[in-house]
Each structure stands twice: as C-alpha cells, then as structure tokens.
Design an enzyme around this catalytic site. Structure first.
Site, PDB file in Angstrom:
ATOM      1  N   ASP A 102      21.325 -14.687 -62.942  1.00 25.05           N
ATOM      2  CA  ASP A 102      20.851 -15.379 -63.616  1.00 25.05           C
ATOM      3  C   ASP A 102      20.234 -13.468 -65.207  1.00 25.05           C
ATOM      4  OD1 ASP A 102      20.006 -17.979 -63.815  1.00 25.05           O
ATOM      5  OD2 ASP A 102      18.885 -17.686 -61.977  1.00 25.05           O
ATOM      6  N   HIS A 262      26.111 -28.715 -47.737  1.00 21.25           N
ATOM      7  CA  HIS A 262      26.140 -27.865 -47.508  1.00 21.25           C
ATOM      8  C   HIS A 262      24.300 -26.974 -47.442  1.00 21.25           C
ATOM      9  CE1 HIS A 262      25.722 -23.040 -48.839  1.00 21.25           C
ATOM     10  NE2 HIS A 262      24.759 -23.060 -49.597  1.00 21.25           N
TER      11      HIS A 262
HETATM   12  P1  FAD Z   1      29.493 -19.582 -64.251  1.00 16.99           P
HETATM   13  O1  FAD Z   1      29.392 -20.733 -63.213  1.00 16.99           O
HETATM   14  O2  FAD Z   1      29.561 -18.549 -65.014  1.00 16.99           O
HETATM   15  O3  FAD Z   1      28.060 -20.667 -65.212  1.00 16.99           O
HETATM   16  C1  FAD Z   1      27.134 -21.567 -64.886  1.00 16.99           C
HETATM   17  C2  FAD Z   1      26.942 -22.386 -66.126  1.00 16.99           C
HETATM   18  O4  FAD Z   1      26.561 -21.840 -68.020  1.00 16.99           O
HETATM   19  C3  FAD Z   1      28.542 -22.289 -66.581  1.00 16.99           C
HETATM   20  O5  FAD Z   1      29.244 -23.728 -66.292  1.00 16.99           O
HETATM   21  C4  FAD Z   1      28.368 -22.885 -68.167  1.00 16.99           C
HETATM   22  O6  FAD Z   1      28.442 -23.948 -68.804  1.00 16.99           O
HETATM   23  C5  FAD Z   1      27.378 -21.486 -67.871  1.00 16.99           C
HETATM   24  N1  FAD Z   1      27.660 -20.268 -69.308  1.00 16.99           N
HETATM   25  C6  FAD Z   1      28.280 -19.259 -68.178  1.00 16.99           C
HETATM   26  N2  FAD Z   1      28.879 -18.167 -68.779  1.00 16.99           N
HETATM   27  C7  FAD Z   1      28.157 -19.223 -70.078  1.00 16.99           C
HETATM   28  C8  FAD Z   1      28.458 -18.179 -71.894  1.00 16.99           C
HETATM   29  N3  FAD Z   1      28.889 -17.241 -71.910  1.00 16.99           N
HETATM   30  N4  FAD Z   1      28.522 -18.629 -72.476  1.00 16.99           N
HETATM   31  C9  FAD Z   1      27.922 -20.455 -72.582  1.00 16.99           C
HETATM   32  N5  FAD Z   1      27.787 -20.805 -71.309  1.00 16.99           N
HETATM   33  C10 FAD Z   1      27.570 -19.918 -70.453  1.00 16.99           C
HETATM   34  N6  FAD Z   1      22.059 -16.867 -58.198  1.00 16.99           N
HETATM   35  C11 FAD Z   1      21.674 -15.376 -57.987  1.00 16.99           C
HETATM   36  O7  FAD Z   1      20.589 -14.771 -58.120  1.00 16.99           O
HETATM   37  N7  FAD Z   1      21.744 -15.634 -56.811  1.00 16.99           N
HETATM   38  C12 FAD Z   1      22.401 -16.454 -55.555  1.00 16.99           C
HETATM   39  O8  FAD Z   1      22.417 -16.107 -54.598  1.00 16.99           O
HETATM   40  C13 FAD Z   1      22.241 -17.241 -55.796  1.00 16.99           C
HETATM   41  N8  FAD Z   1      23.354 -18.225 -55.320  1.00 16.99           N
HETATM   42  C14 FAD Z   1      23.650 -19.741 -55.566  1.00 16.99           C
HETATM   43  C15 FAD Z   1      24.506 -20.638 -55.179  1.00 16.99           C
HETATM   44  C16 FAD Z   1      24.616 -21.903 -55.635  1.00 16.99           C
HETATM   45  C17 FAD Z   1      25.487 -22.738 -54.310  1.00 16.99           C
HETATM   46  C18 FAD Z   1      24.069 -22.314 -57.039  1.00 16.99           C
HETATM   47  C19 FAD Z   1      24.091 -23.628 -57.613  1.00 16.99           C
HETATM   48  C20 FAD Z   1      23.716 -21.718 -57.601  1.00 16.99           C
HETATM   49  C21 FAD Z   1      23.180 -19.968 -56.996  1.00 16.99           C
HETATM   50  N9  FAD Z   1      22.488 -19.419 -58.333  1.00 16.99           N
HETATM   51  C22 FAD Z   1      22.154 -17.829 -57.530  1.00 16.99           C
HETATM   52  C23 FAD Z   1      22.253 -18.889 -59.560  1.00 16.99           C
HETATM   53  C24 FAD Z   1      22.870 -18.354 -60.750  1.00 16.99           C
HETATM   54  O9  FAD Z   1      23.430 -17.498 -60.031  1.00 16.99           O
HETATM   55  C25 FAD Z   1      23.006 -19.519 -61.704  1.00 16.99           C
HETATM   56  O10 FAD Z   1      22.855 -20.597 -62.055  1.00 16.99           O
HETATM   57  C26 FAD Z   1      24.122 -18.605 -62.404  1.00 16.99           C
HETATM   58  O11 FAD Z   1      22.632 -19.089 -64.063  1.00 16.99           O
HETATM   59  C27 FAD Z   1      24.444 -18.737 -63.039  1.00 16.99           C
HETATM   60  O12 FAD Z   1      25.615 -18.204 -62.777  1.00 16.99           O
HETATM   61  P2  FAD Z   1      26.956 -19.366 -62.549  1.00 16.99           P
HETATM   62  O13 FAD Z   1      27.763 -18.004 -61.239  1.00 16.99           O
HETATM   63  O14 FAD Z   1      26.517 -20.531 -61.984  1.00 16.99           O
HETATM   64  O15 FAD Z   1      28.179 -19.732 -63.485  1.00 16.99           O
END
Ligand code: FAD
Length: 289
Positions: A102, A262
């Site tokens: 985030d 999970h």
């Molecule tokens: P992504 O999968 O890359 O994107 C998520 C969604 O956001 C996409 O589907 C897309 O619709 C939208 N999006 C992404 N980029 C863009 C863009 N540039 N423009 C427009 N839309 C966009 N957070 C932590 O800090 N630490 C952790 O250890 C952690 N563990 C997690 C584990 C799980 C199983 C889950 C579900 C979430 C976790 N998170 C964690 C939270 C996560 O980092 C946030 O939800 C973050 O906002 C999105 O990361 P992501 O990898 O899901 O993003």
C-alpha cells in the site's frame, strides 16, 4: 473418506520479546497440523524488513515447516528489494508471497512506483524468479481491490502476475462465501487455473475485524455483527462464537469442493486449531511404539 484439505497459516513478525514468545507458542501449537506452508507478512512499506527476515530464517533453520516470506515493492528501489530476495534465498526460503503493498498515503490512494522501483507486482515477480527457483504466491480480491476500477481489471492484473510466474493466489479475507465462489467462477472463465486459496480470518476481536474489513472493502454480513453484539467483555463466549462462525464458513466452502485454506492467524493458535479440526485437519496420530 474425503481427502484432508491443505492448510497454510499466516503470521506477522513480532515487535517485542514477549510478542516473539507468543508467536512461537502459536507456531509450535499449529506445526503438528503439518501445514503446506506458513507465511510471514512484510510490514507496510517494508517496515518489518529485518523482523520478517529473522522470522522466516528461524522457521527455515529450526523447524520442519516450509516458510513463505511476504515481500512488497512499494516505496523501495529495485536494488533494495532484490537484496531482500537474496537474503531470503540465502536463509533457505524458497517461497515468496509477492505483493505491491500500500502507498504510504493509504490504501485506496493511487500507487506511484518509486522512480527506481518496480512498476507493478508482475515486474517484481519476474525479478524474484530471476534470483532463484522460488515458488511465488500472490493476492486476489473476491470483492475487488479498493483501488481497482472493476473486477475484470483485477482479473487482468491477476493474469499478468501468473504470466510473470505466480502459481497460487491467496484471497483477501471475506465472510460471504458466495462472493468468493462467484469470483472463482469468473477467474476460471477467464482461463486462470491456479489455486485461488480462500483467506480465512477467525474473528478474534469483532471491532478490530470490522475496522480491517472496512479498510479493505470486505463486506460484513449483518448476521455476523448480530452474532458478536454485546460480547466485547465476554471473551469466553466470543471465542466459542468465533469458532462456530469460522467452522460454518470453512465447512460450507469444503462442501463446495474447496480443498485449500489459508488462515490469517493473528499469531494465535486456539481458534485456528479448533476450525481446522472441523475440516478434518488435526495433529497426525503418532505411530504406535
Ligand atoms: P496487485 O495485485 O498488484 O494489485 C491489486 C489491485 O489493485 C489490482 O487488481 C488492480 O486492480 C489495482 N491496481 C494495482 N496497481 C494499479 C495501478 N497502477 N492502477 C490502477 N489499479 C491498480 N501488504 C503488506 O504491506 N504486507 C503484506 O505482507 C501483505 N500481505 C498480503 C497478503 C494477502 C494474501 C493479501 C490479499 C494482501 C496482502 N497485503 C500485504 C496487502 C497488499 O499489499 C495491498 O492490498 C495492496 O494495496 C495491493 O498489493 P497487491 O500485491 O495485492 O497488488
């Protein structure tokens, strides 16, 4: 007899010695369930970099468990993230949960990549795969990521992450199974065939769970609020209700053919132990002497 489901457990890295002792009590209590893997989160913006490393390294060195390290790329250079990946590899960690993370401005605000950082999670996954033979898991959002314009966009992002090398998605927690099942249907129709493992959160504290749910856009069914109403000062009844609620949820999913779960443990074992039993996951009986 039906096949025993596969389970995995998520922990967060401890902040103090006391929290560390409590984390290891939970890990030791859950280890006999023989989870597929146990994952350790990476604090917002990399704030737990050292603690996440220390926890997964200890899991790799001192236990028979398979650790998975969460890793985010927000607010970090490519070079610094790659250093973290190499540190995991050198500590014997072979599974990374790759995430974007985030923005410091808060969940739901636009992501601006670091000028020297990864543009997207797919970009991060490609770099991880170059560093070694890592298994890579990623996130998925049955109720849409708060920042996403649509579920279809989320599914496109998920596809890009799979094309980059991800082989499992773990979902954001949810309480309405229909939302998860519909999401999986859409994902399958889009040609995605990797496991979409439901993320289950046992309700340790209703108020806190409601706050989390609001932040990440997870629907809280009215029935859930009703079941926990008035239990703030009654931890014993609350724990019984929490176990019953989560058991009902996982059993209903198992009846629909879900065979991987999970659990967001919040570093506590009791509820997770009870819920796992309800789906036939319990410590394996010791062989007779
Ligand atoms: P992504 O999968 O890359 O994107 C998520 C969604 O956001 C996409 O589907 C897309 O619709 C939208 N999006 C992404 N980029 C863009 C863009 N540039 N423009 C427009 N839309 C966009 N957070 C932590 O800090 N630490 C952790 O250890 C952690 N563990 C997690 C584990 C799980 C199983 C889950 C579900 C979430 C976790 N998170 C964690 C939270 C996560 O980092 C946030 O939800 C973050 O906002 C999105 O990361 P992501 O990898 O899901 O993003």
């Amino acid at each position: 007899m039906t096949k025993r489901p596969g389970v995995s457990f998520e922990f967060f890295p401890p902040k103090s010695e006391e929290a560390e002792a409590s984390l290891w009590r939970a890990i030791n209590a859950l280890a006999p369930l023989k989870p597929d893997f146990v994952s350790v989160t990476y604090g917002a913006g990399g704030s737990t970099r050292e603690r996440t490393h220390a926890t997964v390294a200890r899991l790799a060195q001192d236990t028979d468990l398979t650790p998975a390290a969460h890793l985010t790329c927000v607010d970090a250079t490519r070079e610094s993230v790659i250093q973290v990946v190499r540190g995991f590899r050198d500590a014997g960690v072979k599974h990374i949960v790759a995430l974007r993370g985030d923005p410091a401005t808060g969940l739901g605000t636009a992501y601006v990549p670091h000028p020297d950082g990864f543009q997207s999670t797919a970009d991060l996954i490609r770099a991880i795969r170059k560093e070694g033979d890592f298994e890579v898991s990623v996130s998925a959002y049955p109720e849409k990521h708060p920042e996403s314009p649509s579920l279809d966009h989320d599914i496109d992002v998920l596809k890009a992450k799979i094309d980059a090398g991800a082989t499992r998605a773990i979902t954001q927690f949810f309480f309405d199974n229909e939302l998860y099942l519909r999401f999986v249907d859409r994902v399958r129709k889009a040609g995605i065939d990797i496991p979409i493992v439901p993320g289950i959160v046992p309700v340790q504290n209703y108020k806190q769970t409601a706050k989390f749910a609001e932040r990440c856009g997870a629907t809280l069914p009215a029935k859930l609020a009703d079941r926990f109403e008035g239990l703030d000062d009654d931890p014993a009844t609350r724990a019984l209700v929490a176990a019953a609620v989560a058991a009902e949820q996982v059993n209903a999913l198992a009846e629909q053919g879900v065979d991987l779960f999970h659990f967001y443990t919040m570093n506590k074992a009791d509820l997770v132990l009870a819920i796992c039993r309800m789906i036939g996951v319990k410590p394996e009986a010791k062989a007779a002497a």
